[in-house]
Design an enzyme around this catalytic site. Structure first.
Site, mmCIF file in Angstrom:
data_model
loop_
_atom_site.group_PDB
_atom_site.id
_atom_site.type_symbol
_atom_site.label_atom_id
_atom_site.label_comp_id
_atom_site.label_asym_id
_atom_site.label_seq_id
_atom_site.Cartn_x
_atom_site.Cartn_y
_atom_site.Cartn_z
ATOM 1 C CG ASP A 9 24.093 -2.177 8.619
ATOM 2 O OD1 ASP A 9 23.696 -1.002 8.624
ATOM 3 O OD2 ASP A 9 24.824 -2.660 7.732
ATOM 4 C CG ASP A 11 22.968 0.551 2.525
ATOM 5 O OD1 ASP A 11 21.945 0.063 2.042
ATOM 6 O OD2 ASP A 11 23.399 1.670 2.203
ATOM 7 C CB THR A 230 25.712 -5.731 21.171
ATOM 8 O OG1 THR A 230 27.034 -5.379 20.749
ATOM 9 C CG2 THR A 230 24.874 -4.476 21.351
#
Length: 256
Positions: A9, A11, A230
């Site tokens: 990711d 942010d 994942t």
């Protein structure tokens, strides 16, 4: 090709929200690649915002990482030699239709018009190909105003309450609502969260890691973090991410 892919990711994970990446993070990502991992980016923002935060042009970004999944993967690229190939380019408005899009936008604007906050600025709804990004304070706020809203939201549940209202109004419309970053709510079709990007990589790798900060239920990293395809890692800051990268590199070294 490496058998292990690590998706990050942006942010709150690689950078402070809407801030530029720091040199020590770029160094850590480089070391990760040097130790045999392939590195990908998956973010809700459009490609230009991700490039800006990672201090690269769009072209440099696409050539720097094995995969770049912007807008949760609706606009995505894979590095290929010295260039890149486009994997996907879909559109939320084509998927939902104009009538439902306008109902959704009108509801959000009306709801936000009834909220009083410490401040309000501009750009309350930003249309992206894969989602609507809805911000009660407005994306035109300054960093200081962004931080102020974030703290106010923690105390008053502004976004949490708005998500509940949206779910009540559009719960049967196959639309998902996730709290993202410091100031906004991501709105997208069910299945168009960050797990959307996995269709492009799940058959290519024996192991896919995901690293993100909004991994609790309702956060925009939750679905991919908890997906059985994942291995999810939850971090609280870019410094936490750098520490995790060191652990992953050491784990490879100990296995050799």
């Amino acid at each position: 090709m490496s058998k292990t892919l690590i998706l990050f990711d942006v942010d709150g994970t690689l950078t402070a929200p809407r801030n530029e990446v720091k040199p020590d993070m770029l160094e850590a990502l480089s070391k990760l690649s040097q130790n045999g991992f392939l590195v990908g980016i998956v973010g809700g923002s459009d490609i230009s915002k991700i490039a800006e935060q990672l201090c690269k042009t769009e072209l440099e970004l696409k050539r720097s990482f094995e995969f770049v999944f912007s807008e949760n993967g609706l606009v995505s690229f894979q590095k290929s030699g010295r260039g890149f190939v486009e994997l996907s380019k879909d559109s939320m408005v084509q998927h939902l239709g104009e009538e439902l899009m306008q109902k959704l936008i009108n509801f959000c604007l009306h709801y936000m018009s009834q909220i009083t906050l410490p401040c309000k600025r501009g750009t309350f709804i930003e249309y992206r190909r894969g989602m609507l990004n809805v911000s009660p304070v407005g994306r035109a706020c300054s960093q200081e105003e962004r931080d102020q809203f974030f703290q106010y939201d923690k105390e008053h549940n502004i976004r949490k309450d708005m998500v509940a209202a949206l779910q009540k109004e559009f719960g049967s419309s196959n639309i998902k609502f996730s709290i993202g970053g410091q100031i906004s709510i991501d709105v997208f079709p069910v299945g168009w969260d960050k797990t959307y990007c996995l269709q492009f990589v799940e058959a290519r790798f024996e192991c896919i890691h995901f690293v993100g900060d909004k991994t609790s239920p309702g956060g925009n990293d939750f679905e991919i973090f908890s997906d059985p395809r994942t291995i999810g890692h939850s971090v609280s800051s870019p410094d936490d991410t750098i520490e995790l990268i060191g652990e992953l590199i050491r784990s490879v070294a100990s296995d050799q």
